[in-house]
Design an enzyme around this catalytic site. Structure first.
Site, PDB file in Angstrom:
ATOM      1  N   PRO A 248      50.041 -62.152   3.765  1.00 12.03           N
ATOM      2  CG  PRO A 248      51.249 -63.599   2.392  1.00 12.03           C
ATOM      3  CD  PRO A 248      51.159 -62.151   2.826  1.00 12.03           C
ATOM      4  N   GLY A 249      50.316 -63.098   6.393  1.00 14.80           N
ATOM      5  CA  GLY A 249      50.253 -63.285   7.843  1.00 14.80           C
ATOM      6  C   GLY A 249      49.655 -62.097   8.575  1.00 14.80           C
TER       7      GLY A 249
ATOM      8  N   GLY B  90      46.217 -60.058   8.171  1.00 15.40           N
ATOM      9  CA  GLY B  90      44.928 -59.731   7.566  1.00 15.40           C
ATOM     10  C   GLY B  90      44.266 -58.636   8.361  1.00 15.40           C
ATOM     11  CB  SER B  91      41.544 -58.716  10.862  1.00 20.55           C
ATOM     12  OG  SER B  91      40.557 -59.218   9.987  1.00 20.55           O
TER      13      SER B  91
ATOM     14  CB  ILE C  28      46.663 -55.530  -4.267  1.00 19.14           C
ATOM     15  CG1 ILE C  28      47.495 -55.704  -2.997  1.00 19.14           C
ATOM     16  CG2 ILE C  28      46.729 -54.074  -4.739  1.00 19.14           C
ATOM     17  CD1 ILE C  28      48.832 -56.281  -3.263  1.00 19.14           C
ATOM     18  CB  THR C  29      41.039 -53.977  -5.313  1.00 20.42           C
ATOM     19  OG1 THR C  29      40.465 -54.906  -4.401  1.00 20.42           O
ATOM     20  CG2 THR C  29      40.017 -53.636  -6.398  1.00 20.42           C
TER      21      THR C  29
ATOM     22  NE  ARG D 249      36.147 -50.563   8.296  1.00 19.33           N
ATOM     23  CZ  ARG D 249      37.083 -50.550   9.233  1.00 19.33           C
ATOM     24  NH1 ARG D 249      37.050 -49.627  10.173  1.00 19.33           N
ATOM     25  NH2 ARG D 249      38.026 -51.457   9.231  1.00 19.33           N
TER      26      ARG D 249
ATOM     27  CD  GLU E  20      38.255 -50.942   2.583  1.00 23.04           C
ATOM     28  OE1 GLU E  20      39.138 -51.544   1.958  1.00 23.04           O
ATOM     29  OE2 GLU E  20      38.466 -49.898   3.213  1.00 23.04           O
TER      30      GLU E  20
ATOM     31  CB  THR F 114      35.718 -59.656   8.673  1.00 19.93           C
ATOM     32  OG1 THR F 114      36.214 -59.418   9.998  1.00 19.93           O
ATOM     33  CG2 THR F 114      36.806 -60.298   7.832  1.00 19.93           C
TER      34      THR F 114
END
Lengths: 363, 403
Positions: free
Chosen positions: B129-130, B132-133, B160-161, B257, B380, B382
């Site tokens: 949650p805290g 990301g990128s 999570i895929t 990517r 993967e 932004t």
């Protein structure tokens, strides 16, 4: 090609053209633009690299290794040096390539050896017309057959070196189809009018020319009885113009990148701001995307595929892209970008012209 | 094969699993699993130590053609349905991480199982949650219990895929990134393989998404989850507080990517083909002999869609070619990902636009493709994160110099 990079031989050519562009073209291009004249020795040195003869058939003195892809690689480097000078160096191609593609045997025999000489022949071609809605497939200049002659009437513009050319290739409308005609200089009825002035490419002297019942022998029609395939000629032109656009974009991008790293504001290089860095990143991606599209079309053309569709889609896409990238390069320099002491404003002016130059550059 | 499956298996169920979010596209699983299983069976029978088949099918040339095959497959399956493609029963991103940094023993232990038994999934958990990128600021911790020689994981992971498929619905695994020293930054971050049904691991939430609804996306909660010491990915020296482990994670992006870009390109092709076919019935098509001023706005839009699709695909193939040839592609991988994500977003939005009420209707797939497409502009990395990577590379700047 599968490796998405030039092979060794192509890389050698690319390197040679780049060195020429850096050492010769970049030394003179700015002044050439201001005074409206390209030093003859620079154009001659560009010719001496020998790109055109390499592609022409052996029987006419060439090396028989025509490749649109190889030419695209060279054109990108020339255009990185300067677009107007590229148009001048590549000027003989305006006749030679359509001749090679569509010329009758007699025409090839007569003219192609001219292009395998140490010195470039004084030739040019006229496709563009001074109208708003220009369509190379529906020209206003007409060719009417009368007995054993063709009679040409109409106006052309953006004709490079019309003042000194000894032989012209004139595109005209014959019964709704675009055909091309060889017209020697000083043929009665063909007048070289005033020098044309454009937003960019001012280093290259281009002229308006007009035809008033200009009579030429019927045998001067490119391809003889069969005529020419304008779609294919335009495809070759669009691939070459696409490659030139990539070179032009790269010039602006490289300059802006270096500038952004040097220019310090608020205590650090402006390139350290995302607003500038992201613009440069987008430019870099645009350039690679454009180049890959040019390569793909050229590669397919070399394999004998009909790429009119690919080349058109690619060219329209790159027409927009080249203006965008040149504009972003200028924007990176801020006020200095607008000043003619810096080259970037010229690149924007040249970039804007690419959409209107079908038939001005063929490789 | 992939295009066949896309057309005959995925397309017919595409709308169904978009509407029935969280249900499993079993029709697709049943077709794909035998193929995947066979692949892994072959890989681990001819290459028992489980090392990644670096030389693929043409070891003589030293080129890894299987990577190109994979990219072409992803493009084709995403043309079929990007959400369903994502739940292909395979090791997925978790597998990519194991392949990138795992020891031969780990590869055999975690990937070998995909060559036998019931269908399985692999997943990877990085995002929090805290974090990301900025994933180096992750808080999930791994503490070594020296008595039992186990790592104890605590924390929250999100987005999570295949998280539920891998951990609850099969005997798969999930690669979880956690820090062994919260004060060490990147140097403290390591990856751990968490097996399915590990006590202390729970699914905190199944997400409801804009698109790729057939894809399983969950949040995980780790409450003193115990993981064997040897599930720490990589050789023993990884435990040293260097950023080697973290760099391993970044390395997986070189392949993932272009994979995301290929998926984007597949959706773009679907939208482009459908738009062209539909408009052609109305007499609207691209005529390369028309000058610009004679083109309608629709024709120009179609041409722009086609150009952007082509450009994105070529950039993707270039980055893939570099993978095949084993030359570095960090810059080009980010280039193709940034461009393809943006292109597919634009192309699919344009498609809905050009198709009018029909495009907006849930009776066709155009609106679905627009929703599915957007994820490629996000996961993967932004578009902005990828631009940052491109920018640093072209400027020669470090992370400090360009933040």
């Amino acid at each position: 090609m599968l490796e998405f990079r030039p092979d060794d031989e192509q890389q050698m050519l690319k390197t040679a053209v780049h060195r020429f562009a850096e050492e010769k073209v970049r030394k003179v291009f700015r002044e050439a633009e201001e005074i409206g004249k390209i030093p003859a020795d620079v154009t001659a040195a560009g010719w001496e690299i020998g790109l055109l003869p390499t592609g022409l058939p052996e029987q006419y003195g060439g090396f028989g290794e025509y490749s649109a892809l190889t030419n695209a690689l060279a054109v990108e480097e020339f255009a990185w040096g300067d677009f107007a000078i590229t148009l001048d160096i590549m000027r003989p191609n305006l006749l030679a390539v359509p001749l090679m593609l569509d010329g009758s045997d007699a025409q090839k025999e007569q003219y192609l050896p001219l292009f395998c000489d140490e010195k470039a022949p004084h030739v040019t071609a006229a496709m563009t017309e001074p109208v708003i809605q220009f369509d190379p497939r529906q020209l206003n200049t007409t060719a009417t057959k009368e007995n054993d002659n063709y009679v040409l009437n109409g106006h052309k513009t953006m004709v490079p070196a019309a003042d000194t050319a000894e032989l012209f290739l004139i595109y005209a409308n014959e019964n709704g189809q675009t055909q091309a005609f060889f017209v020697p200089a000083n043929t009665p009825g063909m007048n070289v009018d005033k020098r044309a002035k454009f937003m960019g490419i001012n280093a290259l002297p281009t002229y308006e020319i007009s035809f008033e019942n200009c009579q030429i022998p019927a045998a001067n029609r490119l391809g003889g009885e069969a005529g020419c395939n304008i779609d294919r000629i335009l495809t070759h032109s669009r691939i070459a113009l696409g490659a030139a656009a990539v070179g032009l974009m790269r010039a602006g991008y490289e300059y802006a990148l270096e500038y952004a790293k040097q220019r310090v504001q608020f205590g650090r290089p402006i390139a350290q701001n995302q607003s500038i860095a992201f613009m440069l990143a987008e430019m870099a991606i645009d350039i690679d995307e454009a180049r890959l599209m040019v390569w793909e079309a050229a590669w397919k053309l070399d394999r004998g595929e009909d790429v009119a569709y690919d080349a058109t889609i690619m060219k329209f896409h790159i027409d927009d892209m080249v203006v965008k990238v040149a504009d972003q390069a200028l924007q990176t320099l801020g006020g200095y970008g607008y000043i003619r002491e810096y080259p970037v404003e010229l690149w924007l002016r040249n970039a804007r012209g690419l959409a209107h130059m079908d038939g001005m550059l063929i490789a | 094969m992939a295009q066949m499956a896309a057309q005959h298996v995925m397309r017919p169920i595409s709308r169904k699993y978009d509407e029935a979010e969280h249900e499993r596209p079993v029709e697709f699983f049943d077709v794909m699993w035998p193929v995947i299983k066979d692949q892994y069976k072959k890989r681990f029978s001819t290459n028992g130590n489980g090392s990644a088949p670096k030389n693929g099918s043409t070891p003589k040339e030293g080129l890894n053609w299987s990577l190109l095959r994979l990219i072409l497959q992803i493009e084709a399956l995403s043309w079929g349905d990007a959400g369903i493609y994502l739940c292909t029963p395979n090791p997925g991103l978790g597998g990519a991480a194991v392949d990138a940094v795992g020891t031969p023993e780990q590869k055999a232990r975690f990937l070998g199982r995909f060559g036998e038994g019931d269908m399985k999934w692999g997943a990877m958990a990085i995002t929090e949650p805290g974090a990301g990128s900025d994933n180096s600021s992750m808080r999930t911790t791994a503490v070594l219990d020296e008595e039992t020689n186990e790592w104890i994981l605590n924390g929250e992971k999100i987005f999570i895929t295949n998280g539920k498929l891998s951990l609850e619905e099969s005997n798969g695994f999930c690669v979880v990134w956690a820090t062994i020293d919260p004060n060490a930054g990147r140097a403290g971050i390591k990856s751990f393989v968490v097996d399915a049904h590990t006590p202390g691991v729970s699914i905190a939430k199944q997400e409801h998404k804009l698109g790729i609804r057939a894809s399983d996306t969950v949040a995980l909660h780790f409450d003193n989850a115990r993981v064997p010491y040897e599930n720490l990915l990589g050789s023993a020296d990884v435990v040293q507080k260097t950023s080697k482990g973290f760099k391993g994670a970044m390395k997986t992006f070189d392949a993932s990517r272009p994979a995301v870009a290929a998926s984007a390109v597949g959706i773009a092709r679907a939208a482009l083909e459908f738009t062209k076919e539909t408009l052609a019935k109305e007499g609207i098509k691209i005529d390369p002999t028309k000058p610009k001023h004679k083109l309608t706005a629709m024709e120009r839009d179609l041409m722009a869609m086609e150009a952007k699709w082509k450009g994105a695909w070529l950039l993707t193939l270039r980055a893939t070619s570099q993978l095949v040839h084993g030359t570095g592609n960090r810059l080009e991988a980010s280039m193709c990902k940034a461009r393809a994500g943006e292109a597919v977003t634009w192309i699919t939005q344009k498609s809905v636009d050009l198709l009018g009420p029909l495009g907006y209707s849930r009776d066709t797939l155009a609106e679905k493709w627009m929703r599915d497409a957007k994820i490629n502009d996000i996961y993967e990395g932004t578009k902005q994160i990828n631009l940052l990577i491109v920018a640093r590379a072209i400027l020669g700047y470090s992370r400090k110099e360009l933040q």
